[in-house]
Design a protein around this motif. Structure first.
Motif, PDB file in Angstrom:
ATOM      1  N   GLY A   1       0.801  -1.220   0.000  1.00 30.53           N
ATOM      2  CA  GLY A   1       0.000   0.000   0.000  1.00 30.53           C
ATOM      3  C   GLY A   1       0.831   1.266   0.000  1.00 30.53           C
ATOM      4  O   GLY A   1       0.349   2.333  -0.354  1.00 30.53           O
ATOM      5  N   GLY A   2       2.089   1.180   0.414  1.00 33.33           N
ATOM      6  CA  GLY A   2       3.024   2.303   0.417  1.00 33.33           C
ATOM      7  C   GLY A   2       4.430   1.739   0.452  1.00 33.33           C
ATOM      8  O   GLY A   2       4.628   0.563   0.794  1.00 33.33           O
ATOM      9  N   ASN A   3       5.424   2.534   0.105  1.00 32.64           N
ATOM     10  CA  ASN A   3       6.789   2.029   0.026  1.00 32.64           C
ATOM     11  C   ASN A   3       7.303   1.531   1.370  1.00 32.64           C
ATOM     12  O   ASN A   3       7.311   2.268   2.352  1.00 32.64           O
ATOM     13  N   ASN A   4       7.739   0.285   1.379  1.00 34.72           N
ATOM     14  CA  ASN A   4       8.390  -0.323   2.527  1.00 34.72           C
ATOM     15  C   ASN A   4       9.537  -1.192   2.047  1.00 34.72           C
ATOM     16  O   ASN A   4       9.713  -1.399   0.833  1.00 34.72           O
ATOM     17  N   ILE A   5      10.335  -1.701   2.974  1.00 29.89           N
ATOM     18  CA  ILE A   5      11.445  -2.581   2.641  1.00 29.89           C
ATOM     19  C   ILE A   5      10.971  -4.026   2.720  1.00 29.89           C
ATOM     20  O   ILE A   5      10.375  -4.436   3.723  1.00 29.89           O
ATOM     21  N   TRP A   6      11.238  -4.782   1.671  1.00 29.41           N
ATOM     22  CA  TRP A   6      10.825  -6.178   1.562  1.00 29.41           C
ATOM     23  C   TRP A   6      12.038  -7.065   1.347  1.00 29.41           C
ATOM     24  O   TRP A   6      13.094  -6.599   0.918  1.00 29.41           O
ATOM     25  N   LEU A   7      11.859  -8.351   1.627  1.00 28.29           N
ATOM     26  CA  LEU A   7      12.881  -9.361   1.396  1.00 28.29           C
ATOM     27  C   LEU A   7      12.329 -10.465   0.512  1.00 28.29           C
ATOM     28  O   LEU A   7      11.132 -10.776   0.568  1.00 28.29           O
ATOM     29  N   MET A   8      13.201 -11.067  -0.301  1.00 22.79           N
ATOM     30  CA  MET A   8      12.843 -12.276  -1.031  1.00 22.79           C
ATOM     31  C   MET A   8      14.079 -13.154  -1.153  1.00 22.79           C
ATOM     32  O   MET A   8      15.210 -12.686  -1.003  1.00 22.79           O
TER      33      MET A   8
ATOM     34  N   THR B   1       8.619 -13.926  -0.588  1.00 21.38           N
ATOM     35  CA  THR B   1       8.596 -12.464  -0.456  1.00 21.38           C
ATOM     36  C   THR B   1       7.831 -12.063   0.807  1.00 21.38           C
ATOM     37  O   THR B   1       6.711 -12.508   1.029  1.00 21.38           O
ATOM     38  N   HIS B   2       8.447 -11.207   1.640  1.00 18.22           N
ATOM     39  CA  HIS B   2       7.792 -10.769   2.865  1.00 18.22           C
ATOM     40  C   HIS B   2       8.357  -9.417   3.299  1.00 18.22           C
ATOM     41  O   HIS B   2       9.499  -9.061   2.966  1.00 18.22           O
ATOM     42  N   PRO B   3       7.567  -8.626   4.053  1.00 20.46           N
ATOM     43  CA  PRO B   3       8.017  -7.288   4.452  1.00 20.46           C
ATOM     44  C   PRO B   3       8.972  -7.317   5.638  1.00 20.46           C
ATOM     45  O   PRO B   3       8.851  -8.153   6.534  1.00 20.46           O
ATOM     46  N   VAL B   4       9.914  -6.379   5.638  1.00 24.38           N
ATOM     47  CA  VAL B   4      10.760  -6.126   6.802  1.00 24.38           C
ATOM     48  C   VAL B   4      10.166  -4.979   7.608  1.00 24.38           C
ATOM     49  O   VAL B   4      10.089  -5.030   8.822  1.00 24.38           O
ATOM     50  N   THR B   5       9.724  -3.929   6.913  1.00 27.52           N
ATOM     51  CA  THR B   5       9.092  -2.779   7.561  1.00 27.52           C
ATOM     52  C   THR B   5       7.628  -2.713   7.143  1.00 27.52           C
ATOM     53  O   THR B   5       7.264  -3.157   6.054  1.00 27.52           O
ATOM     54  N   GLU B   6       6.805  -2.155   8.017  1.00 24.92           N
ATOM     55  CA  GLU B   6       5.376  -2.050   7.734  1.00 24.92           C
ATOM     56  C   GLU B   6       4.853  -0.676   8.122  1.00 24.92           C
ATOM     57  O   GLU B   6       3.838  -0.542   8.777  1.00 24.92           O
ATOM     58  N   GLU B   7       5.579   0.356   7.705  1.00 25.99           N
ATOM     59  CA  GLU B   7       5.156   1.724   7.956  1.00 25.99           C
ATOM     60  C   GLU B   7       3.940   2.074   7.096  1.00 25.99           C
ATOM     61  O   GLU B   7       3.830   1.639   5.952  1.00 25.99           O
ATOM     62  N   THR B   8       3.032   2.878   7.666  1.00 31.08           N
ATOM     63  CA  THR B   8       1.847   3.311   6.914  1.00 31.08           C
ATOM     64  C   THR B   8       1.897   4.785   6.542  1.00 31.08           C
ATOM     65  O   THR B   8       1.106   5.244   5.728  1.00 31.08           O
ATOM     66  N   TYR B   9       2.850   5.543   7.135  1.00 28.12           N
ATOM     67  CA  TYR B   9       2.926   6.968   6.829  1.00 28.12           C
ATOM     68  C   TYR B   9       4.364   7.408   6.574  1.00 28.12           C
ATOM     69  O   TYR B   9       4.668   8.001   5.551  1.00 28.12           O
ATOM     70  N   ARG B  10       5.286   7.111   7.487  1.00 26.83           N
ATOM     71  CA  ARG B  10       6.694   7.437   7.297  1.00 26.83           C
ATOM     72  C   ARG B  10       7.332   6.335   6.464  1.00 26.83           C
ATOM     73  O   ARG B  10       7.976   5.432   6.974  1.00 26.83           O
TER      74      ARG B  10
ATOM     75  N   LEU C   1       9.467   4.056   3.570  1.00 28.80           N
ATOM     76  CA  LEU C   1      10.899   3.774   3.502  1.00 28.80           C
ATOM     77  C   LEU C   1      11.365   3.426   2.096  1.00 28.80           C
ATOM     78  O   LEU C   1      10.596   2.939   1.271  1.00 28.80           O
ATOM     79  N   ASN C   2      12.663   3.663   1.856  1.00 27.57           N
ATOM     80  CA  ASN C   2      13.278   3.292   0.583  1.00 27.57           C
ATOM     81  C   ASN C   2      14.791   3.156   0.775  1.00 27.57           C
ATOM     82  O   ASN C   2      15.304   3.319   1.871  1.00 27.57           O
ATOM     83  N   SER C   3      15.494   2.839  -0.296  1.00 26.90           N
ATOM     84  CA  SER C   3      16.968   2.772  -0.330  1.00 26.90           C
ATOM     85  C   SER C   3      17.551   1.808   0.704  1.00 26.90           C
ATOM     86  O   SER C   3      18.349   2.203   1.568  1.00 26.90           O
ATOM     87  N   PRO C   4      17.219   0.514   0.626  1.00 31.83           N
ATOM     88  CA  PRO C   4      17.772  -0.431   1.609  1.00 31.83           C
ATOM     89  C   PRO C   4      19.264  -0.679   1.396  1.00 31.83           C
ATOM     90  O   PRO C   4      19.767  -0.643   0.268  1.00 31.83           O
ATOM     91  N   CYS C   5      19.976  -0.935   2.491  1.00 29.37           N
ATOM     92  CA  CYS C   5      21.359  -1.410   2.410  1.00 29.37           C
ATOM     93  C   CYS C   5      21.615  -2.340   3.585  1.00 29.37           C
ATOM     94  O   CYS C   5      21.075  -2.142   4.675  1.00 29.37           O
ATOM     95  N   TRP C   6      22.432  -3.365   3.359  1.00 25.69           N
ATOM     96  CA  TRP C   6      22.686  -4.413   4.356  1.00 25.69           C
ATOM     97  C   TRP C   6      23.873  -4.070   5.235  1.00 25.69           C
ATOM     98  O   TRP C   6      24.855  -3.493   4.773  1.00 25.69           O
ATOM     99  N   THR C   7      23.804  -4.471   6.495  1.00 21.82           N
ATOM    100  CA  THR C   7      24.995  -4.488   7.319  1.00 21.82           C
ATOM    101  C   THR C   7      25.846  -5.682   6.865  1.00 21.82           C
ATOM    102  O   THR C   7      25.314  -6.667   6.339  1.00 21.82           O
ATOM    103  N   PRO C   8      27.170  -5.618   7.036  1.00 21.12           N
ATOM    104  CA  PRO C   8      28.032  -6.699   6.541  1.00 21.12           C
ATOM    105  C   PRO C   8      27.718  -8.071   7.115  1.00 21.12           C
ATOM    106  O   PRO C   8      28.007  -9.091   6.471  1.00 21.12           O
ATOM    107  N   ASP C   9      27.124  -8.136   8.319  1.00 26.66           N
ATOM    108  CA  ASP C   9      26.807  -9.446   8.895  1.00 26.66           C
ATOM    109  C   ASP C   9      25.509 -10.025   8.352  1.00 26.66           C
ATOM    110  O   ASP C   9      25.147 -11.165   8.680  1.00 26.66           O
ATOM    111  N   GLY C  10      24.781  -9.268   7.527  1.00 27.80           N
ATOM    112  CA  GLY C  10      23.559  -9.765   6.918  1.00 27.80           C
ATOM    113  C   GLY C  10      22.370  -9.867   7.854  1.00 27.80           C
ATOM    114  O   GLY C  10      21.340 -10.436   7.476  1.00 27.80           O
TER     115      GLY C  10
END
Length: 206
Positions: free
Chosen positions: A57-64, A71-80, A82-91
């Motif tokens: 319904g709005g931009n969030n960070i997902w994983l697949m 495919t499933h969400p990492v974040t579930e924000e409804t107003y604030r 999210l975009n531009s994901p980046c991983w920490t080196p430990d994954g």
């Protein structure tokens, strides 16, 4: 993004995500359909892909998984959102830009950190106000530093008629051990897209 083994490239095209061998050939669709999927990033072990999607319904960070399944969400924000994901080196964690708006729809950003299992996240940077942007997170290979770009133009109000030969964006670096932030690049023409080298010795930027 280039896979950790250097054999594939993942990219988005018109709202779908594809993977292609780095030497060329046919691209394989990993996502398709109505949702707008973009900004794919391989996990450090190459088994998963994080991406931005509006399928909830709005931009969030997902994983697949690497093949496009599970495919499933990492974040579930409804107003604030999210975009531009980046991983920490430990994954284990993903940093992303959380979007804040007031009277201007373009808004500004903060970098937040989320465990891959989800949750409310932890704030890493603070936006200067609701109109000056901040984003493009990237971690150093050892995970100690978080690089990002920030609008450093004077004043508190966003202006469209900025001088592109002057300084608009600068690259900053957060030391996660000391909690200190320093400015690394800027000046005439500005600096964006911080990208550390795999050995951590260099920083490429535009």
């Amino acid at each position: 993004d280039v896979s950790p083994d250097g054999e594939h490239v993942v990219f988005d095209l018109l709202g779908d995500i594809y993977e292609i061998p780095i030497e060329g050939g046919d691209a394989k669709a990993l996502t398709e359909g109505i949702p707008w999927d973009m900004q794919p990033r391989y996990s450090p072990d190459g088994r998963h892909i994080a991406f931005t999607s509006d399928r909830g319904g709005g931009n969030n960070i997902w994983l697949m998984d690497r093949d496009g399944s599970n495919t499933h969400p990492v974040t579930e924000e409804t107003y604030r959102l999210l975009n531009s994901p980046c991983w920490t080196p430990d994954g284990q964690y993903i940093a992303a830009r959380k979007h804040f708006t007031s009277r201007r729809s373009m808004g500004a950003g903060e970098i937040w950190l989320y465990h891959i299992s989800g949750g409310e996240g932890v704030q890493m940077t603070e936006r200067p106000n609701d109109q000056k942007d901040l984003g493009e997170p990237a971690f150093s290979p050892d995970g100690r530093y978080l690089y990002y770009s920030q609008d450093v133009t004077p004043g508190r109000v966003f202006e469209y008629n900025k001088d592109s030969n002057g300084e608009i964006y600068a690259i900053k670096r957060l030391d996660r051990e000391k909690g200190e932030t320093e400015r690394l690049a800027g000046g005439p023409g500005g600096a964006i897209r911080p990208t550390p080298s795999p050995d951590g010795r260099y920083l490429a930027f535009a």
